[in-house]
Scaffold this motif. Structure first.
Motif, PDB file in Angstrom:
ATOM      1  N   GLU A   1      37.445  70.740  17.130  1.00 59.96           N
ATOM      2  CA  GLU A   1      38.427  71.779  16.828  1.00 59.96           C
ATOM      3  C   GLU A   1      39.859  71.261  17.035  1.00 59.96           C
ATOM      4  OE1 GLU A   1      37.212  75.333  16.205  1.00 59.96           O
ATOM      5  OE2 GLU A   1      39.092  75.024  15.128  1.00 59.96           O
ATOM      6  N   ALA A   2      40.071  70.504  18.157  1.00 62.26           N
ATOM      7  CA  ALA A   2      41.427  70.124  18.541  1.00 62.26           C
ATOM      8  C   ALA A   2      41.965  68.960  17.709  1.00 62.26           C
ATOM      9  CB  ALA A   2      41.450  69.757  20.035  1.00 62.26           C
ATOM     10  N   LEU A   3      41.075  68.262  16.987  1.00 61.81           N
ATOM     11  CA  LEU A   3      41.534  67.098  16.222  1.00 61.81           C
ATOM     12  C   LEU A   3      42.420  67.532  15.066  1.00 61.81           C
ATOM     13  CD1 LEU A   3      38.383  64.796  15.881  1.00 61.81           C
ATOM     14  CD2 LEU A   3      40.334  64.565  17.427  1.00 61.81           C
ATOM     15  N   ALA A   4      43.473  66.739  14.824  1.00 63.61           N
ATOM     16  CA  ALA A   4      44.351  67.086  13.694  1.00 63.61           C
ATOM     17  C   ALA A   4      43.693  66.681  12.399  1.00 63.61           C
ATOM     18  CB  ALA A   4      45.692  66.367  13.851  1.00 63.61           C
ATOM     19  N   ASN A   5      43.098  65.505  12.378  1.00 62.60           N
ATOM     20  CA  ASN A   5      42.422  65.073  11.151  1.00 62.60           C
ATOM     21  C   ASN A   5      41.262  64.156  11.500  1.00 62.60           C
ATOM     22  OD1 ASN A   5      43.771  62.782  11.959  1.00 62.60           O
ATOM     23  ND2 ASN A   5      45.407  63.050  10.459  1.00 62.60           N
ATOM     24  N   GLY A   6      40.628  63.688  10.453  1.00 57.33           N
ATOM     25  CA  GLY A   6      39.481  62.817  10.654  1.00 57.33           C
ATOM     26  C   GLY A   6      38.302  63.509  11.267  1.00 57.33           C
ATOM     27  N   LYS A   7      38.123  64.778  10.930  1.00 56.53           N
ATOM     28  CA  LYS A   7      36.964  65.509  11.462  1.00 56.53           C
ATOM     29  C   LYS A   7      35.765  65.164  10.606  1.00 56.53           C
ATOM     30  CE  LYS A   7      39.705  69.525  12.816  1.00 56.53           C
ATOM     31  NZ  LYS A   7      39.909  70.962  12.580  1.00 56.53           N
ATOM     32  N   VAL A   8      34.898  64.349  11.141  1.00 56.08           N
ATOM     33  CA  VAL A   8      33.703  63.971  10.387  1.00 56.08           C
ATOM     34  C   VAL A   8      32.487  64.294  11.228  1.00 56.08           C
ATOM     35  CG1 VAL A   8      32.433  62.091   9.306  1.00 56.08           C
ATOM     36  CG2 VAL A   8      34.939  62.125   9.197  1.00 56.08           C
ATOM     37  N   LEU A   9      31.556  64.993  10.646  1.00 54.52           N
ATOM     38  CA  LEU A   9      30.300  65.274  11.336  1.00 54.52           C
ATOM     39  C   LEU A   9      29.222  64.510  10.591  1.00 54.52           C
ATOM     40  CD1 LEU A   9      29.138  67.664  13.468  1.00 54.52           C
ATOM     41  CD2 LEU A   9      27.840  68.015  11.373  1.00 54.52           C
TER      42      LEU A   9
ATOM     43  N   MET B   1      26.018  75.710   6.230  1.00 57.10           N
ATOM     44  CA  MET B   1      27.215  75.378   7.005  1.00 57.10           C
ATOM     45  C   MET B   1      28.374  74.947   6.130  1.00 57.10           C
ATOM     46  SD  MET B   1      26.384  76.141   9.949  1.00 57.10           S
ATOM     47  CE  MET B   1      27.817  75.562  10.840  1.00 57.10           C
ATOM     48  N   ALA B   2      28.137  74.818   4.821  1.00 59.36           N
ATOM     49  CA  ALA B   2      29.157  74.257   3.918  1.00 59.36           C
ATOM     50  C   ALA B   2      30.451  75.056   4.014  1.00 59.36           C
ATOM     51  CB  ALA B   2      28.639  74.240   2.499  1.00 59.36           C
ATOM     52  N   GLU B   3      30.296  76.351   4.021  1.00 58.81           N
ATOM     53  CA  GLU B   3      31.485  77.199   4.016  1.00 58.81           C
ATOM     54  C   GLU B   3      32.280  77.032   5.312  1.00 58.81           C
ATOM     55  OE1 GLU B   3      33.816  80.862   4.509  1.00 58.81           O
ATOM     56  OE2 GLU B   3      32.016  80.436   5.661  1.00 58.81           O
ATOM     57  N   GLU B   4      31.554  76.996   6.416  1.00 53.96           N
ATOM     58  CA  GLU B   4      32.210  76.875   7.713  1.00 53.96           C
ATOM     59  C   GLU B   4      32.907  75.513   7.837  1.00 53.96           C
ATOM     60  OE1 GLU B   4      29.749  78.185  10.892  1.00 53.96           O
ATOM     61  OE2 GLU B   4      31.184  77.550  12.436  1.00 53.96           O
ATOM     62  N   ALA B   5      32.234  74.491   7.294  1.00 54.03           N
ATOM     63  CA  ALA B   5      32.807  73.153   7.333  1.00 54.03           C
ATOM     64  C   ALA B   5      34.124  73.124   6.585  1.00 54.03           C
ATOM     65  CB  ALA B   5      31.830  72.148   6.724  1.00 54.03           C
ATOM     66  N   LEU B   6      34.140  73.776   5.441  1.00 49.77           N
ATOM     67  CA  LEU B   6      35.351  73.807   4.634  1.00 49.77           C
ATOM     68  C   LEU B   6      36.459  74.506   5.406  1.00 49.77           C
ATOM     69  CD1 LEU B   6      35.861  72.914   1.709  1.00 49.77           C
ATOM     70  CD2 LEU B   6      35.693  75.333   1.054  1.00 49.77           C
ATOM     71  N   ARG B   7      36.090  75.586   6.054  1.00 49.43           N
ATOM     72  CA  ARG B   7      37.069  76.352   6.806  1.00 49.43           C
ATOM     73  C   ARG B   7      37.657  75.523   7.947  1.00 49.43           C
ATOM     74  NH1 ARG B   7      35.613  79.992  10.591  1.00 49.43           N
ATOM     75  NH2 ARG B   7      33.511  80.145   9.736  1.00 49.43           N
ATOM     76  N   ARG B   8      36.800  74.754   8.562  1.00 49.47           N
ATOM     77  CA  ARG B   8      37.242  73.960   9.707  1.00 49.47           C
ATOM     78  C   ARG B   8      37.745  72.586   9.290  1.00 49.47           C
ATOM     79  NH1 ARG B   8      35.043  75.828  14.757  1.00 49.47           N
ATOM     80  NH2 ARG B   8      33.510  77.489  14.486  1.00 49.47           N
ATOM     81  N   SER B   9      37.764  72.325   7.980  1.00 51.25           N
ATOM     82  CA  SER B   9      38.195  71.011   7.456  1.00 51.25           C
ATOM     83  C   SER B   9      37.377  69.881   8.044  1.00 51.25           C
ATOM     84  CB  SER B   9      39.680  70.746   7.756  1.00 51.25           C
ATOM     85  OG  SER B   9      40.430  71.892   7.470  1.00 51.25           O
ATOM     86  N   VAL B  10      36.082  70.091   8.133  1.00 48.57           N
ATOM     87  CA  VAL B  10      35.188  69.049   8.656  1.00 48.57           C
ATOM     88  C   VAL B  10      34.421  68.460   7.494  1.00 48.57           C
ATOM     89  CG1 VAL B  10      33.196  68.582  10.130  1.00 48.57           C
ATOM     90  CG2 VAL B  10      34.946  70.210  10.877  1.00 48.57           C
ATOM     91  N   ARG B  11      34.368  67.131   7.442  1.00 43.98           N
ATOM     92  CA  ARG B  11      33.572  66.483   6.398  1.00 43.98           C
ATOM     93  C   ARG B  11      32.183  66.255   6.951  1.00 43.98           C
ATOM     94  NH1 ARG B  11      36.154  61.763   5.609  1.00 43.98           N
ATOM     95  NH2 ARG B  11      34.455  60.284   5.973  1.00 43.98           N
ATOM     96  N   MET B  12      31.159  66.605   6.207  1.00 44.88           N
ATOM     97  CA  MET B  12      29.784  66.419   6.672  1.00 44.88           C
ATOM     98  C   MET B  12      29.188  65.235   5.934  1.00 44.88           C
ATOM     99  SD  MET B  12      28.235  70.253   7.217  1.00 44.88           S
ATOM    100  CE  MET B  12      28.385  70.829   5.566  1.00 44.88           C
ATOM    101  N   GLU B  13      28.719  64.263   6.697  1.00 48.32           N
ATOM    102  CA  GLU B  13      28.065  63.094   6.087  1.00 48.32           C
ATOM    103  C   GLU B  13      26.621  63.106   6.540  1.00 48.32           C
ATOM    104  OE1 GLU B  13      30.257  59.645   7.234  1.00 48.32           O
ATOM    105  OE2 GLU B  13      32.010  60.184   6.028  1.00 48.32           O
TER     106      GLU B  13
END
Lengths: 215, 1209
Positions: free
Chosen positions: B1119-1127, B1074-1086
């Protein structure tokens, strides 16, 4: 609906679909010719008749949409897409590129027949237009080089005097050329000639006003 | 003389004339002069034209001004233009002749005797010629042209050229002359100088005493100098071409040579020269040396050939004379009947006479070796070194050379030659040449050699006869002893005391006892002249005295006087000794005869008893006195039973003289009758007549007894042989039947005499199918001596054929020679029939095995393959014995060559295990087919045991299960592909593709249904086609059902593949995916995974799908969040489960309970299947999946998996 001269080309990798569509169209009295791949279709010697192409999107060699792009330049029959699962982008793309319809499997015979009838009618019209245009083109080719120079000047709306000056010939000579052009192009009036020029996509190079301004 | 008005008429024309003259001035050359003349002519022509226009006077007047101008120009020219009337009177000159000539006008006036006024102006020498020319022109109307000297104003004559043309009126009558006079003095002077120069050159050429000529580039004569012309008496003009030259002046013998030389010169452009004879004007030919050289112009093209001829006639004649003289000498030398030659002082051959070459076949070149030294190749190889050495010595010393050697002659024979050579010296005494002569002395040498040879032969004869020969003078002095005698006595004639004479010689040689007798005998002979003969002992060289028989005869002169005594001594010592020995031997023999234990009798030719050996008398006793001959003796002594046999044989022997043998019983002294063998043989004299009969008798009692015993044994053997249940035959070495045992005769129904040789036996007794082979083999064995062994059918007496095994072996004597062949034939019919039955059974079994659709292999207890069915052989592509000789065992060979390298170790291990334990073997592996393709096979082997349970064989069956395995493999691959696809894709996409799979047949079903409906509702209904469509509907609907069940099977199948694994690794994998998709969606995975979590039994692919689906859901929710996307993902142990929480910061859940229902979706493109499937997967693993809304924001999906994994399925 029985129309002897039309034919439907079916391109689908699934033999069951090819058979079923063939059968269905046969029951409507429409001749069909089926191909298992885009390649087969492209290479086949196709009869010059009003036609319609039933094209599956998922094909073993190339995508149906890509095939649509490939043959876009030539005089190909109108396309009706059929697909196992249609998504919006593909549909939009296909319709944008001139597809008659985009049917998702399974589809009803009514929808299919509607699409095919539309497509065949389109093709018939296009063929007739292409034939007219062919005659006009041939006439245009029969003009002498000088007459081909005269034609756009005349259809641009220049006065005889202006056109003659443009070509550096006398007005009398220009009038002779103009009469020949009208005759050869079988134009009954100047308006008719303008319409023909439009069909032949002869650009309007001059306008009367511009000519006057320069003077 | 000239008036202005007159001039007016011509003014215009003269202007043109003036222009012409200007032009002429510009071109200062002879050509220029001509042009000037022409121009003036033209001008004057115009004047005449003007005359023609006289009628129009006005016009003349109009141009008169211009004419005057032109006149001035023309008059200032340095040339004279003039015009004369028809009489030749000059009417006009362009300038005053006075000015031109500088003479007073009076001098120029025409007078009575100076008709034209030339006298004072023209050079007196030219005057007559000029006048003549001028008058001729006037008379004939021809052009006037004359060169002459004219007085010039400078005060001297200058060369001028006058040129005039007549002008005519319309009727062609001459009306006047116009002309010019031009100064050509310089030109003339130059020409004169040139001519002078040429003349002097010509003179030079003509006077040099060489014949000079010139040819055109084509080779035609152009020029001959005077000398040449005089020489040949023909001017060049008469010789137009080279052919003409050759014909006219070249000697006919040289004609072609000259032509060729010229031709070649012209073709090649090279200088040429040759000697030829040239015809003189008086008709004689003289030798000349002709040479020619080309002259080329700047371009290198030949312009001219220059040639000279030198008269070399005298020289040629001198040479000729010299050559003749030399030839004469040569002839002389060649005529001398000896081989003459000469060499340089150092020996280099310079000359050999013709006779030399004729005789030896060698020319000068042949005898000179390559280094110039004489090779003396004509000398016999044996004599050559000596001849060369002698010649060198002579050369060095300057001494005359004389040598005899064999010299070669034509045809390769050698003849003795005496060669003499002497040096020729110059005045200073230096050698300038060697002259040699070789004389054939072969016949002489041969005669000499023959004589020497015959003398030597005689000497040899005398010396080698094995008789001692000696000569003594009539006075008794030894004069000669031959070599044999010298060798015998070890002395030479010289060793005798010459003074002592005969007595001294005898004293030296003869045994003291015989000396006097010998001397006496010799003396007597010498005195009387009678023959001498005496035996005496002579001392041999080794000091031993040996008996000699000496004989001597005198040689007498014609007058009867004794000249010489010739004597011989023959050694008779051995002869005497032999006689002595013979006497002793006879005595000993007698003793022997008496001593040996055989009885000997002798009879005279008539059969009368002459003697009996001592032994006989002891054994048999002295025969009674009345018995005198053999017959009486026989009747007296022979056993009555034997007498009728032995007596006739003996008497027959006596009468015919042939030796005879008798065996009979003879009565001895004790009246017993022992068996004896008596052999009688006649002794014959030299004439063949019988001198004596000897009869020897030996006791053969033992032998006869032994013989008896033998016969008995033989009888027993014969009985045995006849009783044996085999056929025993014997053959002679030639293949004749010698013996057939009784059994054979009985079995085969034969009488013993039926057959003669192998051929008839084979033909009559052997089955016709086997006969040729039997005959061929047996004849071959007879020839080679090899033992014979064959199976064939033999005809029995009842006509049936039975299989026999015939063996035949030769019996050899001590030398290895075959004496007999013995043959034993055994009835093997029953055995053969059993064998055949067995073979048939085996064949059918083998066929069974071979045709079984399985590959069969049999192996020895140690695993070594011993048989392979055809199927297996064809599969492997080689025969079993192809494995032999590779250094490996057959088993290893097969496995190494055939089994896939990846499977090899396992297969070998299993084989070893089975072979060691006897357990059945079964394994699947890949096996290499003959075409190199590895195919899956299942090999099973089981041991075959005997009654005791010992393994006797391994039976192996090998089945090609490639298709099966590949099908399984394909299924597995499809699953893997699906799993891989579904790992990365969302379940929604997966279900879409499933939908496509289903839709395809469904679309066909729908279309077919419509078609069917239409066929049925058509008028009339098309039932056939409706039927067809219905069939297709059923088929396609089933296909759709298949798709569904296949998908179900896929999921079901994957449940079987649960393995125990740590979830941490699974999480790591999911994160990576999922790393690539996360990068695309600007989601940080913790991700937070507790350490040391115990492993859980899970289906890796399914659980991966759950993780990815939940992670992707979370990402999509933000998806709708501007920032702070953390999974956030957290995995930890909670009681007996591992709990995983996936937390997002999205909008949270509106229906946390409904989201797990199938087809519930909040997404635009979702199908609502993802979470439902996730829940079913987790539940199938014995876990739970639920969702919670976060207190702050977003939602958390939680699933648990039991640590003690239990199969929920």
């Amino acid at each position: 609906m029985t129309n002897d001269d039309s034919i439907v080309f079916i391109v689908d990798d699934d033999i069951r679909i090819r058979e079923a569509l063939g059968e269905l169209l046969a029951s409507y009295g429409i001749a069909t010719h089926a191909f298992a791949s885009a390649g087969e279709y492209v290479e086949a010697d196709k009869p010059k008749r009003p036609a319609c192409l039933l094209l599956d999107v998922e094909l073993p060699d190339i995508n149906g949409l890509d095939l649509q792009n490939q043959i876009a330049d030539g005089d190909h029959p109108p396309i009706v897409f059929i697909t196992g699962h249609g998504d919006i982008p593909s549909t939009v793309r296909a319709i944008k590129h001139g597809a008659v319809d985009f049917l998702t499997k399974p589809f009803s015979d009514a929808a299919l027949m509607q699409a095919i009838r539309t497509a065949l009618a389109q093709d018939r019209k296009a063929r007739a237009e292409r034939a007219d245009l062919g005659v006009l083109r041939q006439r245009y080719l029969d003009l002498t080089p000088r007459e081909r120079e005269v034609l756009p000047l005349v259809t641009s709306g220049l006065l005889n005097k202006q056109a003659a000056a443009e070509l550096g010939i006398s007005e009398v000579t220009l009038q002779i050329h103009r009469r020949n052009v009208m005759q050869k192009m079988a134009a009954v009036s100047l308006a008719d000639l303008v319409r023909i020029a439009e069909k032949l996509e002869i650009p309007v190079t001059h306008s009367r006003r511009t000519g006057e301004d320069e003077k | 003389m000239i008036t202005a008005p007159y001039l007016d008429r011509f003014g215009f024309a003269l202007a043109g004339c003036g222009a012409g003259l200007v032009l002429a001035r510009l071109i200062n050359s002879p050509i220029g002069h001509v042009a000037a003349i022409a121009a003036v002519m033209a001008a004057l022509g115009l004047v005449m034209a003007a005359v023609a226009l006289l009628a129009d006077r006005k016009r003349v007047k109009r141009v008169s001004g211009k004419a005057e101008q032109a006149l001035r120009i023309i008059e200032s020219m340095p040339a004279l233009a003039w015009f004369a009337d028809v009489e030749g009177k000059f009417l006009y000159t362009s300038r005053s002749p006075r000015v031109f000539t500088g003479l007073p006008k009076e001098d120029l006036a025409a007078t009575k005797d100076d008709e034209f006024g030339f006298r004072n102006v023209v050079h007196p020498d030219d005057l007559d010629r000029l006048l003549q020319t001028w008058r001729r022109s006037l008379r004939t109307g021809h052009d006037y042209n004359c060169e002459h000297r004219m007085w010039h104003a400078n005060g001297g004559y200058r060369w001028c050229r006058s040129f005039g043309l007549p002008t005519r009126d319309g009727d062609g009558r001459i009306v006047g002359w116009y002309g010019t006079t031009i100064d050509i003095d310089e030109l003339k002077t130059a020409e004169a100088a040139l001519r002078e120069h040429e003349r002097s050159l010509q003179q030079l050429i003509d006077t040099v005493p060489v014949l000079i000529w010139r040819l055109s580039p084509q080779g035609n004569p152009v020029y001959f100098n005077k000398q040449l012309v005089e020489y040949i008496g023909v001017p060049v003009a008469q010789l137009g071409s080279i052919d003409a030259v050759v014909e006219a002046i070249i000697h006919p013998d040289d004609a072609s040579a000259v032509r060729n030389a010229v031709q070649r010169g012209i073709e090649t452009g090279e200088a040429f020269g040759l000697r030829h004879r040239l015809r003189q004007s008086d008709g004689t030919y003289r030798w000349v040396d002709a040479r020619a050289q080309p002259m080329c112009n700047g371009d290198g093209n030949i312009v001219q050939w220059y040639g000279v001829c030198l008269d070399i006639d005298a020289q040629m004649h001198a040479e000729d004379a010299l050559r003749r003289s030399e030839r004469k000498l040569q002839q002389l030398t060649d005529a001398v009947p000896a081989l003459v030659w000469s060499t340089e002082p150092d020996g280099t051959p310079t000359y050999v006479s013709k006779r030399f070459t004729e005789a030896t076949g060698a020319t000068l070149e042949d005898i000179a070796s390559s280094d110039g030294r004489p090779s003396l190749s004509v000398v016999h190889p044996e004599d050559r070194p000596e001849a060369i050495a002698a010649f060198r010595r002579s050369c060095e010393a300057g001494a005359p050379y004389l040598q005899r050697y064999r010299q070669v002659r034509r045809g390769g024979i050698y003849r003795w030659t005496e060669t003499r050579a002497e040096p020729l010296r110059d005045d200073a005494g230096n050698i300038i040449q060697w002259y040699g002569v070789s004389v054939d002395i072969h016949d002489m040498m041969c005669a000499q050699q023959a004589m020497q040879h015959s003398e030597r032969q005689l000497q040899l004869l005398v010396d080698t006869v094995p008789t001692q020969i000696w000569c003594v003078t009539p006075k008794g002095e030894p004069s000669y002893i031959n070599k044999t005698m010298m060798d015998y006595i070890g002395m030479k004639l010289e060793d005798f005391d010459a003074e002592g004479g005969l007595r001294s010689a005898i004293g030296d040689l003869v045994h003291p006892d015989d000396r006097d007798a010998l001397y006496g005998a010799l003396s007597h002979s010498f005195r009387t002249g009678e023959r001498f003969a005496l035996r005496f002992r002579n001392r041999r060289a080794d000091g031993i005295y040996r008996w000699q028989e000496g004989r001597a005869d005198p040689l007498r002169s014609e007058r009867g006087e004794i000249i010489q005594w010739y004597g011989t001594n023959v050694d008779i010592h051995d002869q005497l000794a032999t006689e002595e020995a013979l006497r002793n031997s006879t005595r000993q023999l007698q003793q022997m005869i008496d001593a040996v234990p055989i009885n000997i009798l002798s009879f005279d030719p008539s059969g009368k008893l002459t003697s009996a050996s001592k032994r006989y008398l002891e054994r048999v006793g002295t025969p009674p006195a009345h018995i005198e001959d053999f017959e009486g003796l026989a009747r007296h002594l022979a056993h009555p039973d034997d007498l009728p046999i032995m007596l006739p044989r003996a008497l027959d022997g006596f009468s015919t003289g042939t030796p005879f043998v008798n065996r009979f019983r003879r009565r001895d002294k004790d009246d017993a009758y022992p068996w004896i063998e008596a052999r009688a043989q006649p002794l014959r004299d030299a004439g063949g007549a019988i001198v004596q009969w000897y009869m020897v008798s030996i006791d053969i009692g033992d032998e006869v007894r032994a013989h008896e015993a033998l016969r008995k044994r033989e009888q027993e053997l014969s009985q045995l042989v006849d009783a044996l249940p085999v056929h025993i035959w014997s053959w002679t070495p030639a293949g004749k039947l010698a013996y057939v045992n009784k059994r054979s005769l009985e079995d085969l129904g034969l009488s013993s005499a039926t057959f003669e040789d192998t051929t008839t036996v084979a033909r009559d007794l052997v089955h016709p199918e086997d006969a040729p082979e039997v005959l061929r083999t047996s004849l071959s064995c007879l020839r080679t001596g090899d033992p014979f062994m064959m199976r064939y059918r033999r005809r029995w007496k009842d006509g049936s054929y039975r299989w026999m095994e015939g063996r035949c072996e030769p019996l050899r004597d001590r030398d290895g020679k075959i004496m007999h062949w013995y043959q034993v034939s055994i009835d093997i019919d029953d055995q053969v029939r059993t064998d055949e039955a067995l073979r048939e059974s085996e064949r059918s079994l083998r066929q069974l095995v071979e045709t079984l659709p399985a590959m069969i292999d049999c192996a020895a207890p140690n695993g070594e393959p011993i048989y392979r069915s055809q199927q297996l052989r064809e599969f492997l592509g080689y025969e079993l014995d192809a494995l032999d000789g590779t250094g490996k065992t057959r088993l290893d060979g097969t496995l190494d060559a055939g089994v896939h390298p990846d499977d090899l170790a396992g297969v070998k291990e299993r084989y070893a295990h089975s072979l060691a334990t006897g357990e059945p073997y079964a394994r699947r592996h890949r096996l290499r087919r003959f075409d190199g393709e590895y195919r899956w096979v299942e090999t099973r082997a089981e041991a075959m045991r005997d009654a005791e349970g010992t393994i006797v064989q391994w039976n192996v069956m090998c089945l090609d299960i490639d298709g099966e395995v590949r099908a399984q493999e394909a299924l597995r691959l499809a699953q893997e592909r699906l799993a891989r696809a579904s790992q990365a894709a969302s379940l929604a996409e997966l279900s879409a593709s499933i939908a496509h799979e289903v839709n395809q047949p469904l679309a066909a079903v729908v279309a077919n249904s419509h078609a069917c409906q239409r066929w049925l509702s058509a008028e009339p209904p098309n039932i056939d086609r409706a039927h067809r469509t219905v069939e297709r509907i059923i088929r396609d609907a089933n296909a759709a059902a298949d798709v569904v069940s296949r998908i179900r099977a896929l999921f079901k199948q994957s449940m079987d593949s649960r393995v125990s694994m740590t979830l941490a690794s699974l999480v790591a994998e999911a994160r990576e995916l999922m790393a690539e998709e996360a990068l695309r969606r600007s989601v940080r995975m913790e991700f937070e995974v507790e350490r040391g979590l115990p492993p859980v039994a899970v289906d890796r692919v399914q659980l991966q799908q759950v993780l990815i689906n939940l992670i992707r859901n979370g990402m999509e929710a933000m998806e709708a969040l501007a920032n702070g996307k953390v999974l956030r993902l957290r995995m930890r142990r909670v009681a007996a489960t591992i709990q995983t929480e996936i937390n997002d910061r999205g909008r949270g859940l509106e229906h946390p309970d409904r989201i797990f229902e199938p087809f519930f979706t909040t997404k635009a493109h979702g199908m609502g299947m993802g979470l439902a499937i996730c829940r079913s997967i987790i539940e199938s693993h014995g876990g739970k999946l639920w969702a919670e809304t976060n207190e702050t924001a977003g939602a958390t999906f939680i699933f648990t998996l039991p640590i003690e994994a239990r199969d929920a399925a």
